[in-house]
Design a protein around this motif. Structure first.
Motif, PDB file in Angstrom:
ATOM      1  N   SER A  21       0.848  -1.198   0.000  1.00 39.23           N
ATOM      2  CA  SER A  21       0.000   0.000   0.000  1.00 39.23           C
ATOM      3  C   SER A  21       0.875   1.235   0.000  1.00 39.23           C
ATOM      4  CB  SER A  21      -0.901  -0.003   1.235  1.00 39.23           C
ATOM      5  OG  SER A  21      -0.125   0.045   2.415  1.00 39.23           O
ATOM      6  N   SER A  22       0.402   2.257  -0.653  1.00 43.26           N
ATOM      7  CA  SER A  22       1.134   3.510  -0.720  1.00 43.26           C
ATOM      8  C   SER A  22       0.422   4.558   0.123  1.00 43.26           C
ATOM      9  CB  SER A  22       1.234   3.988  -2.166  1.00 43.26           C
ATOM     10  OG  SER A  22      -0.058   4.320  -2.657  1.00 43.26           O
ATOM     11  N   GLY A  24      -0.695   7.234  -1.006  1.00 45.11           N
ATOM     12  CA  GLY A  24      -1.849   7.657  -1.789  1.00 45.11           C
ATOM     13  C   GLY A  24      -3.070   6.794  -1.514  1.00 45.11           C
ATOM     14  N   GLU A  25      -2.832   5.480  -1.386  1.00 42.28           N
ATOM     15  CA  GLU A  25      -3.951   4.587  -1.065  1.00 42.28           C
ATOM     16  C   GLU A  25      -4.525   4.897   0.312  1.00 42.28           C
ATOM     17  OE1 GLU A  25      -2.134   0.799  -1.484  1.00 42.28           O
ATOM     18  OE2 GLU A  25      -2.634   0.604  -3.607  1.00 42.28           O
ATOM     19  N   MET A  27      -4.509   7.820   1.788  1.00 45.15           N
ATOM     20  CA  MET A  27      -5.238   9.081   1.720  1.00 45.15           C
ATOM     21  C   MET A  27      -6.563   8.931   0.982  1.00 45.15           C
ATOM     22  SD  MET A  27      -3.564  11.158   3.505  1.00 45.15           S
ATOM     23  CE  MET A  27      -4.533  12.620   3.112  1.00 45.15           C
ATOM     24  N   ARG A  28      -6.639   7.936   0.084  1.00 41.83           N
ATOM     25  CA  ARG A  28      -7.914   7.720  -0.612  1.00 41.83           C
ATOM     26  C   ARG A  28      -8.997   7.171   0.326  1.00 41.83           C
ATOM     27  NH1 ARG A  28      -4.641   6.641  -5.224  1.00 41.83           N
ATOM     28  NH2 ARG A  28      -4.367   4.426  -4.662  1.00 41.83           N
ATOM     29  N   THR A  29      -8.598   6.664   1.476  1.00 43.99           N
ATOM     30  CA  THR A  29      -9.586   6.228   2.468  1.00 43.99           C
ATOM     31  C   THR A  29     -10.160   7.408   3.250  1.00 43.99           C
ATOM     32  OG1 THR A  29      -7.933   5.911   4.226  1.00 43.99           O
ATOM     33  CG2 THR A  29      -8.353   4.045   2.730  1.00 43.99           C
ATOM     34  N   LYS A  30      -9.668   8.614   2.933  1.00 42.03           N
ATOM     35  CA  LYS A  30     -10.113   9.856   3.590  1.00 42.03           C
ATOM     36  C   LYS A  30      -9.951   9.794   5.109  1.00 42.03           C
ATOM     37  CE  LYS A  30     -13.421  10.960  -0.066  1.00 42.03           C
ATOM     38  NZ  LYS A  30     -14.836  11.273  -0.413  1.00 42.03           N
ATOM     39  N   LYS A  53      -8.016   2.344   9.241  1.00 40.04           N
ATOM     40  CA  LYS A  53      -7.632   2.677   7.874  1.00 40.04           C
ATOM     41  C   LYS A  53      -6.214   2.207   7.561  1.00 40.04           C
ATOM     42  CE  LYS A  53     -10.833   6.551   7.422  1.00 40.04           C
ATOM     43  NZ  LYS A  53     -11.653   5.867   6.401  1.00 40.04           N
ATOM     44  N   VAL A  57      -5.495  -0.746   4.418  1.00 39.55           N
ATOM     45  CA  VAL A  57      -4.595  -0.676   3.256  1.00 39.55           C
ATOM     46  C   VAL A  57      -3.256  -1.375   3.530  1.00 39.55           C
ATOM     47  CG1 VAL A  57      -5.633   1.444   2.394  1.00 39.55           C
ATOM     48  CG2 VAL A  57      -3.746   1.594   4.009  1.00 39.55           C
ATOM     49  N   GLN A  71      -1.606  13.406   9.732  1.00 33.72           N
ATOM     50  CA  GLN A  71      -2.982  13.871   9.913  1.00 33.72           C
ATOM     51  C   GLN A  71      -3.144  14.734  11.158  1.00 33.72           C
ATOM     52  OE1 GLN A  71      -3.281  12.762   6.678  1.00 33.72           O
ATOM     53  NE2 GLN A  71      -5.421  13.011   7.332  1.00 33.72           N
TER      54      GLN A  71
END
Length: 265
Positions: A21-22, A24-25, A27-30, A53, A57, A71
């Motif tokens: 997982s990166s 970016g992945e 962050m796509r989970t918000k 989260k 990922v 965050q």
């Protein structure tokens, strides 16, 4: 911040090449950000969401702290920067266990948790409605998980805090679930409100209407006085001008004898 951004980019590139997982992945989970919390459980909620989260990922253990710390904003971000600077220079990067422990110690202090737990144990409905009592009960119950081992204990605790007129009818009933209890209490409260409203309405209708005298238009409140109607009565007769009649009466026999005797003497 610039160094952390470069490190995140490097992690994203390396993990992308290895099929991991990166960033970016992640962050796509918000994932939510965190700055400060009015309630300690708000901080606990943020930490649990982040953990879910990170697991979702499949973030590596070595990268969890970096992703989560990204965050943190405002006061929370300042806290983390200060925490890292206070560590020894040759210390290794903090792992996830160290991060969660330090985070809870700062934002979810044990003393506050105990205080909230005690507040839950003393909770009573008082002058609030059932809905207001339920809201406070739900909020504080999060600090008393040990006191609520199952739903039955939760039901008993909620009934215990109700006012007398609501608690009595609920004690003698069987409740399938906590939500079933809430539905019954809310209906009972509404029924009592309707009965009280109708009682006051009947009392108001039974009272004789009392109307105040109307003030003529164009007159001020200070100048106007209500007209007072009085009933005429004949004046009481006075004895001041009544003629006095003097009657000559014959003296009683004893008085006459006494009088003649005095003259003779």
């Amino acid at each position: 911040m610039a160094t952390q951004t470069q490190l995140l980019q490097a992690i994203a590139n390396n993990q992308g090449n290895r099929g991991r997982s990166s960033f970016g992945e992640f962050m796509r989970t918000k994932p939510p950000t965190f700055a400060t919390a009015e309630e300690p459980m708000d901080a606990e909620d943020w930490l649990r969401i982040i953990e879910k989260k990170l697991t979702l990922v499949r973030v590596r253990e070595a990268d969890k702290v970096i992703f989560a710390a990204n965050q943190l904003e405002g006061p929370a971000g300042d806290w983390w920067d200060t925490y890292k600077e206070a560590r020894e220079e040759d210390a290794v990067e903090p792992n996830w266990e160290e991060f969660t422990t330090a985070f809870r110690d700062n934002f979810v202090p044990a003393a506050v948790m105990r205080m909230k737990n005690n507040e839950f144990r003393r909770l009573q409905q008082g002058n609030t409605t059932v809905q207001e009592y339920l809201n406070r009960f739900t909020q504080l119950a999060r600090y008393a998980t040990r006191d609520l081992a199952d739903e039955e204990e939760k039901i008993d605790k909620f009934i215990e805090g109700l006012n007398d007129e609501l608690r009595g009818p609920m004690i003698g009933q069987d409740h399938d679930s906590f939500q079933s209890l809430i539905n019954k209490v809310v209906r009972l409260e509404n029924d009592r409100k309707v009965v009280e409203h109708n009682r006051k309405r009947r009392l108001a209708m039974n009272r004789s209407p009392q109307t105040a005298p109307q003030r003529p238009k164009g007159t001020t409140s200070s100048a106007w006085r209500p007209t007072v109607v009085t009933t005429s009565r004949p004046a009481a007769s006075s004895n001041f001008h009544r003629p006095v009649t003097i009657q000559n009466r014959a003296p009683a026999p004893n008085q006459a004898a006494t009088g003649s005797q005095s003259i003779e003497e």
